[in-house]
Design an enzyme around this catalytic site. Structure first.
Site, PDB file in Angstrom:
ATOM      1  N   ASP A 235       4.290  -7.480  -2.406  1.00 43.98           N
ATOM      2  CA  ASP A 235       4.367  -7.790  -3.758  1.00 43.98           C
ATOM      3  C   ASP A 235       5.745  -8.857  -3.975  1.00 43.98           C
ATOM      4  OD1 ASP A 235       2.015  -7.038  -5.141  1.00 43.98           O
ATOM      5  OD2 ASP A 235       3.101  -5.010  -5.256  1.00 43.98           O
TER       6      ASP A 235
ATOM      7  N   LYS B 296      -1.615   2.783  -5.064  1.00 43.86           N
ATOM      8  CA  LYS B 296      -0.314   2.233  -4.173  1.00 43.86           C
ATOM      9  C   LYS B 296       0.499   3.371  -3.369  1.00 43.86           C
ATOM     10  CE  LYS B 296       0.012  -2.343  -6.214  1.00 43.86           C
ATOM     11  NZ  LYS B 296       0.990  -3.429  -6.676  1.00 43.86           N
TER      12      LYS B 296
END
Ligand code: ATR
Length: 292
Positions: free
Chosen positions: A107, A71
């Site tokens: 997220d 990420k």
């Protein structure tokens, strides 16, 4: 599902990635939408991430999800960062538009949408957030962006709570977040005065499921909304304690479904069939032997 000459490929880059349930969840959604697309998990070693990203461009893939450990590294490999990814320094979704790669982080928005689906809008509410790791940063920023009135960031390592609160306040330009050490005696009153309590810590996560919850149960009351972002197990020690105290609970599976739903919507332009995705995810988790 039929793979044809015209089938488009999306997927997830991780290392390892074999445990990911995103393929089941996303393929169920693609099938329901009747799209000639397939979603595949790609095990990409960290040293090959840049090459894999070149592959996204070269193959004209609509996009990919990005999971652990890529990420942060993905931030340097895309052409443009959406504010979510720029602020958090982490990309979990890449969209490819004619060779131009844009990195997003869905997220936190996944959690906000999951709360909204449960009938809990966060704007104007007071939130106590436990934890200050990567998930907490994403959740804290998204909650602040969505207009929470106050956000208390409570963490075992105090400096990390300070850092998350500073990031949120700087990014939103308002003094909405306040850090507190987990040992702060004021936390009891903070929780009592909060509408929504979100646990992003590892406490209660498989395999150590039978531990005291991060929030002492006697701090919880009817009227509280308690959300644990852990989905293994789905019914965590905190959620069970919250229910026993008469509080409303929102399980972490919703955040996982909605972060994926947002990615799917960005790639396809269609509304994600969230109920189907949730069912597919439940099935995938139970196939993996996770407790229901
Ligand atoms: P993630 O990416 O899922 O957020 P992480 O970055 O490792 O994972 O963050 C885990 C969080 O859970 C941290 O806030 C951690 O607290 P510290 O910052 O003090 O390490 C918190 N955490 C994990 N185990 C904990 C425990 N037993 N008690 C309290 N907090 C805990």
């Amino acid at each position: 599902m039929k793979i044809r000459g015209s089938t488009r490929v999306v997927g997830v880059f991780g290392w390892p990635v074999g445990h990911s349930c995103s393929p089941q969840m996303q393929n169920a959604a693609l099938a329901e939408l009747g799209l000639d697309w397939v979603y595949v998990a790609f095990a990409v070693p960290p040293a090959k991430l840049a090459e894999a990203v070149s592959g996204v461009r070269a193959l004209g893939m609509p996009g990919v999800n990005v999971t652990i450990p890529h990420k942060q590294a993905m931030v340097e490999l895309v052409d443009e960062l959406d504010e979510s990814a720029a602020v958090l320094g982490a990309v979990n979704t890449v969209c490819c538009m004619e060779d131009w790669l844009i990195g997003y982080n869905t997220d936190g928005a996944g959690l906000v949408r999951s709360l909204a689906e449960a009938g809990e809008e966060v704007a104007g509410r007071r939130v106590a957030l436990f934890g200050a790791g990567g998930s907490a940063r994403a959740v804290a920023w998204a909650l602040a962006e969505a207009g929470v009135e106050a956000l208390s960031v409570i963490n075992r390592t105090p400096q990390k709570a300070v850092d998350v609160a500073a990031l949120v306040n700087q990014a939103t330009g308002r003094q909405v977040a306040e850090p507190h050490p987990l040992s702060d005696p004021a936390n009891r009153d903070i929780v009592a005065a909060s509408d929504i309590i979100v646990d992003t810590t590892d406490v209660g996560m498989h395999p150590q499921t039978e531990v005291p919850p991060i929030v002492p149960p006697d701090w919880l009351q009817p009227g509280h909304v308690v959300c644990d972002i852990t989905y293994n197990p789905r019914d965590t020690v905190l959620l069970r304690a919250a229910r026993a105290r008469g509080a409303r609970t929102v399980e972490g599976l919703g955040m996982l479904v909605h972060q994926g739903a947002i990615a799917l919507e960005m790639w396809t332009g269609e509304t994600a069939p969230v109920a189907t995705m949730c069912r597919a995810l439940e099935e995938a988790l139970s196939e993996q032997g996770e407790p229901p």
